[in-house]
Structure formats: structure tokens, C-alpha cells
Design an enzyme around this catalytic site. Sequence first.
Site, PDB file in Angstrom:
ATOM      1  N   HIS A 188       0.839  -1.192   0.000  1.00 64.36           N
ATOM      2  CA  HIS A 188       0.000   0.000   0.000  1.00 64.36           C
ATOM      3  C   HIS A 188       0.877   1.246   0.000  1.00 64.36           C
ATOM      4  CE1 HIS A 188       0.470   1.623   4.153  1.00 64.36           C
ATOM      5  NE2 HIS A 188       0.721   0.360   4.480  1.00 64.36           N
ATOM      6  N   CYS A 189       0.311   2.341  -0.519  1.00 66.01           N
ATOM      7  CA  CYS A 189       0.983   3.641  -0.462  1.00 66.01           C
ATOM      8  C   CYS A 189       0.142   4.539   0.441  1.00 66.01           C
ATOM      9  CB  CYS A 189       1.165   4.217  -1.861  1.00 66.01           C
ATOM     10  SG  CYS A 189      -0.384   4.465  -2.753  1.00 66.01           S
ATOM     11  N   MET A 190       0.140   5.837   0.184  1.00 64.62           N
ATOM     12  CA  MET A 190      -0.585   6.757   1.066  1.00 64.62           C
ATOM     13  C   MET A 190      -2.099   6.571   1.001  1.00 64.62           C
ATOM     14  SD  MET A 190       1.359   8.598   2.892  1.00 64.62           S
ATOM     15  CE  MET A 190       0.151   9.823   3.376  1.00 64.62           C
TER      16      MET A 190
END
Length: 509
Positions: A28-30
Amino acid sequence: MATDKNRATASAILPLVGGPDNITSIAHCMTRLRIGLRDRALVQDAALRAVPGVLGVVEDDTYQIVLGPGAVARVTPEFEALVAEERTATPSPSPSPSPASAPAPAAAPPPVTAGELADRGAALKAARKERNATPVKLFLRRIANIFVPLIPALIGCGIIAGLGGLLANLGALPTVVPALAAIASGFMSLIAVFVGYNTAKEFGGTPILGGAVASIIVFPGVAKVTAFGLALSPGQGGVLGALCAAFLAVRVEKWCHRRVPEALDVLLTPTLTVLVSGLITLFGLMFLAGEVSAAIGRCADWLLATGGAFAGLVLGGLFLPLVMLGLHQALIPIHTTLIEQSGHTVLLPILAMAGAGQVGAAFAVYLRLPHNGSLRTTIKSALPAGFLGVGEPLIYGVSLPLGRPFVTACAGGAAGGAFVGLFSQLGVTFGSTAIGPSGWALFPLLDGTSGLGTAVAIYAGGLLTGYLAGFAATYFFGFTKPMLAELNRSATAPDPTSPQPADTPALSR
């Protein structure tokens, strides 16, 4: 209760992406849950978009489910645990599409609904990905992968720095202010080490060796070293120097692995990697990267001081297309360099205006299509995220597949960017102490030469300008007459008071 909610979201998502055996990777990212898939055909896009908490889907190098900041960091661990549990409990046969789950062919052209527009957005994204998978853009994506994991620390330290500055200006809690300054500055003083670690990891080297070479840059003892007739200074070259040093370390390490005898590899390879890369870093890269970093800072200051309004107009107007092409990733090292030099990046508040134009355009689409209940529902669910700077649901679900509203959203971003840039040209400069957030979420990270209140007022004025300009441009120029009539009469079930023909064709693009 929060854990149950996150678990429920993960449980709802898993079967819609083909089950645990269709998952090859999870990250996952932001804002996004990024999933690697074995069989893309098993994903049920429309059903995913209907899951509570899912703000949209994007297909790039991975299948990306937009959950929003905060939520994604809580749902991802639950999703990983669920995948592991189901794989352990019941080893499933290889997934294959069944006639029951395969999408049924439409007997007639479908109505123009939010789902159709979202599918168009995904198709446009996939087509761009296929056309634009050039070596340069793939390299920029790898550069982004180095810096994206650092964003949470940048945000946290940036907010703490802002809080410390506010308390200092108010003269409050004088014993706490130095502690906050130390907490906020610790990460930034060692950011080169983290960049080096991530660089080596991204390019296939040993991460700790990349961090070890990059740590040379921030070591105080480099002040005793002379390169090009000048004494070096700790931190010279910054994140750019760290990136180059770690990349060099990866190349040296791989060379050693190919040529050093296996019996000596464990001793000689790390030694030669650190020694050779370290010497080149001290007697070349630090000086050269320092000059480039200083030039970036001077260029940003000059650009906004001499042509701030025009520069803001161009940057704000072109940022959405840059995002679509993947070229915005080239700005991440620049933002980080500016933060490292002056404590904030002056470019991010201007670029954030693109999101304001997008929100204004979405409001106009909502008002111009009073009979398209499906699309209006999508807009209502995506607008809160849009205000916080998460623009993917509006971009890929609304403006981009519609075409014209994407262009008018860019016009709104240009107007907001020009507003912010004008004040920079007048000498009132400010920026963001971290990268990642946008929209309203950027307010806590603002900092400037004229004080927090002035920075907040100008940024708010820019957002308002972007909203209004994006709205007006879309409302008056975002639709052709046939396009407007088609979207309004075919997107929802027939109104009893206004019967619609059953064979209305879908909107032609």
C-alpha cells in the site's frame, strides 16, 4: 469496532479480486491498496467500487484500490491476514472464470452510468500505461518507489515542526519547543540514509549497504575532507547525493558478486562496495550533487520571484496531465530537496491547485446532470476525498472519461496556481513542510516567510479560486449539447413523469 470495520472492508474486497489464490503481491501507499493479480479477468470492478470505503480503482503496474489516507494503512494488514488465513485453511484450485461469474454480454448498448464512466476511465488509464511504459517513465516510477515510503515520516515530522514553530511564535511552553524541534529534525537530519537504503532495495542491491554509503553524506567528519579544492560540509548533496551514491553501490556490489570468488564474497564484496562507492561519493558525488541541489533551490526561487503568476498557471494547469502520464514522479526528489534545503517545498501548494480545479469541475458536472442519479451518487461519495486531495475517484470515475470536464478541471487548477504564484512573485513565499497530502489536508503542513496565518490565507484563496474557476469552466464549456442531453436522459431508470425510450444509445466519445 474500528478493527471490525477494517476487517469487513478487507473481507468484502478479497472475493471481488478473485480470492486469495489470485493474489501475487500486497502493498500500500498513502491512499491505495496495491495488489498483484494472476488473472485480471477475475476482478469485478463495478462491485468493488460499490464496497463501502472504496473510493475508486486504478489499474497501473498493480491493481490499485483507492481507500484514502489512514484507512489504507488499517485495511491492508487485515487484507494480508485474511489472504494468509484463507490460503492456510483451504488450498483452493487455480481460479478460473465460470460461466455464472463471467460478465453477460449486453443485449443492447448500456446506459451511460457512473459504472460505465469508471470503466472508461480505467480503460484510458490502461491504454496510457501500455503506450507510455517507456524506459524513462519506468525509471521515474522506480525513483518514486524510493521516496513514497518516506512520506509518512515527512508528514509526521512536518506537522510536529509546524506545531513547534507555532508555539515558539506564541511564546508558549518554552521547555517543550526544543523537544519538538529535536523530534521534527531527527528524521530530516538522517533522510539521506533512508534514501540510500530504499535506493539499494529498489535497484536490487543490499539495502543496508546502500544506507551505509549514503550515511557518509551526513557524517560530521566529512568536514575534514577536501574535494575540488573545497572542504566538504555534512549533508552536502542531500537526497540527490544519497540516491546517486546508493545506486553506485548497487552497481559495485553486483560487479563484485560476478567476479569475486565465492569463498571470499562475504568478506570482499561489502568491503569493496562501501570503499569504492564511499571514495567516489566523497571525492565527486557530494560536490556535484550539492551543486545540482543548490541549483534546484535557486531555480525554484527565481521562477516564482520573477514569473510567479505565469509559472503558477502553467504548473497548476499541467499537473493533472503530468499525473496521467506518470511524469509527476520526477518532482518527488525535487520536493524532497527543497524541504531539505529550506524546510518546505514552494511548489507543492501550487500543484495542489490541480485538485481544487478537479473538485470545482465535479460540482459543475453534478449540477449539469440532474437526471443522472448514478453519476451524481459517484460524485457525492468521491467529493469528501477530493477535498482532502485524493483525486483518483473523480479523475477516473468522472472527468477523464467525460473528456471535456478533464480539460476544464485543468483550467481551474491553472487559475488557482496563478493566484498562489502571484503572491510568490510579490514576495510572500510559503510552502509545504512535507509531500503527500494535498487539498485541505495540506493546511497543517504550511510554512512561510510571512507567518502561518498569511500562508493559510493565501492557500485558502488559491483553493477557492481553483474551485470557482473549475466550476465555471466546466459548467459553461464542459459539455456539448448532444453530450449533455445524452448523459441526462439515459443514465438512470426512466422517470415516471418523463418517459425515456428503451433503446437510447450510449454516449459516443
